[in-house]
Design a protein around this motif. Structure first.
Motif, short mmCIF file in Angstrom:
data_model
loop_
_atom_site.label_atom_id
_atom_site.label_comp_id
_atom_site.label_asym_id
_atom_site.label_seq_id
_atom_site.Cartn_x
_atom_site.Cartn_y
_atom_site.Cartn_z
N UNK A 135 0.84 -1.18 0.00
CA UNK A 135 0.00 0.00 0.00
C UNK A 135 0.88 1.24 0.00
N UNK A 136 0.56 2.17 -0.91
CA UNK A 136 1.30 3.42 -0.99
C UNK A 136 0.67 4.43 -0.04
N UNK A 137 1.43 5.40 0.36
CA UNK A 137 0.89 6.43 1.24
C UNK A 137 -0.10 7.30 0.48
N UNK A 138 -0.92 8.03 1.18
CA UNK A 138 -1.95 8.85 0.57
C UNK A 138 -1.43 10.15 -0.01
N UNK A 139 -0.14 10.39 0.04
CA UNK A 139 0.41 11.65 -0.44
C UNK A 139 0.94 11.59 -1.85
N UNK A 140 0.64 10.53 -2.58
CA UNK A 140 1.15 10.45 -3.94
C UNK A 140 0.40 11.42 -4.83
N UNK A 141 1.02 11.80 -5.92
CA UNK A 141 0.44 12.78 -6.83
C UNK A 141 -0.85 12.25 -7.45
N UNK A 142 -0.88 10.96 -7.75
CA UNK A 142 -2.07 10.37 -8.36
C UNK A 142 -3.27 10.47 -7.43
N UNK A 143 -3.06 10.22 -6.14
CA UNK A 143 -4.16 10.26 -5.20
C UNK A 143 -4.67 11.67 -4.96
N UNK A 144 -3.81 12.66 -5.07
CA UNK A 144 -4.23 14.03 -4.84
C UNK A 144 -5.00 14.59 -6.02
N UNK A 145 -4.66 14.19 -7.25
CA UNK A 145 -5.29 14.81 -8.42
C UNK A 145 -6.55 14.09 -8.86
N UNK A 146 -6.63 12.79 -8.67
CA UNK A 146 -7.80 12.06 -9.17
C UNK A 146 -8.53 11.39 -8.02
N UNK A 147 -9.43 12.10 -7.43
CA UNK A 147 -10.26 11.51 -6.39
C UNK A 147 -11.59 11.10 -7.01
N UNK A 148 -12.27 10.06 -6.48
CA UNK A 148 -13.48 9.56 -7.11
C UNK A 148 -14.63 10.58 -7.15
N UNK A 149 -14.74 11.46 -6.18
CA UNK A 149 -15.84 12.41 -6.15
C UNK A 149 -15.58 13.66 -6.95
N UNK A 150 -14.39 13.86 -7.42
CA UNK A 150 -14.03 15.08 -8.13
C UNK A 150 -14.32 14.92 -9.62
N UNK A 151 -15.08 15.85 -10.20
CA UNK A 151 -15.40 15.77 -11.62
C UNK A 151 -14.28 16.44 -12.40
N UNK A 152 -13.64 15.67 -13.27
CA UNK A 152 -12.49 16.16 -14.00
C UNK A 152 -12.91 16.89 -15.26
N UNK A 153 -13.88 16.37 -15.98
CA UNK A 153 -14.29 16.98 -17.23
C UNK A 153 -15.61 16.39 -17.71
N UNK A 154 -16.04 16.83 -18.86
CA UNK A 154 -17.31 16.37 -19.42
C UNK A 154 -17.02 15.39 -20.55
N UNK A 155 -17.74 14.28 -20.58
CA UNK A 155 -17.56 13.28 -21.62
C UNK A 155 -18.44 13.64 -22.80
N UNK A 156 -17.86 13.69 -23.99
CA UNK A 156 -18.60 14.01 -25.21
C UNK A 156 -18.47 12.82 -26.14
N UNK A 157 -19.62 12.31 -26.59
CA UNK A 157 -19.65 11.18 -27.50
C UNK A 157 -19.71 11.72 -28.94
N UNK A 158 -18.69 11.48 -29.73
CA UNK A 158 -18.64 11.96 -31.10
C UNK A 158 -19.16 10.88 -32.03
N UNK A 159 -19.91 11.30 -33.02
CA UNK A 159 -20.38 10.39 -34.06
C UNK A 159 -19.79 10.84 -35.38
N UNK A 160 -19.40 9.85 -36.18
CA UNK A 160 -18.81 10.15 -37.47
C UNK A 160 -19.91 10.46 -38.47
N UNK A 161 -19.79 11.59 -39.18
CA UNK A 161 -20.80 12.01 -40.15
C UNK A 161 -20.18 11.88 -41.55
N UNK A 162 -20.97 11.24 -42.45
CA UNK A 162 -20.48 11.09 -43.85
C UNK A 162 -20.75 12.31 -44.67
#
Length: 92
Positions: free
Chosen positions: A65-92
């Motif tokens: 088990x790693x300590x809770x002070x790693x950079x990954x744990x500080x930046x990506x928490x489960x409750x934090x919304x990082x961005x919006x997901x956009x579903x792209x569709x290919x148009x002919x």
């Protein structure tokens, strides 16, 4: 006369550098190789299973088990919304 003296100083300096490089060159190369070897072996010396004489069986799973002070744990928490997901569709 000054030109001859300058040329003589340059020639003496050139041969002095050549002599010193032959004398001290191998020692410098040996020192650099030793330091590089220590640098690249450093991460492998921390393997406690082999340093303590404890060898793990094949297939055994160990979770460190790693300590809770790693950079990954500080930046990506489960409750934090990082961005919006956009579903792209290919148009002919």
């Amino acid at each position: 006369m000054q030109l001859v003296r300058t040329i003589l100083v340059i020639v003496v300096f050139y041969y002095l550098i050549r002599f010193l490089s032959r004398v001290f060159g191998p020692m410098l190369i040996r020192y650099a190789a030793k330091k590089a070897q220590e640098k690249y072996q450093g991460p492998y010396r921390g393997n406690t299973a082999y340093n303590n004489g404890q060898q793990r069986r094949e297939g055994e799973v160990v979770i460190d088990k790693a300590s809770g002070n790693t950079k990954e744990n500080r930046t990506s928490s489960p409750g934090k919304k990082v961005g919006e997901y956009i579903d792209f569709e290919e148009v002919d």
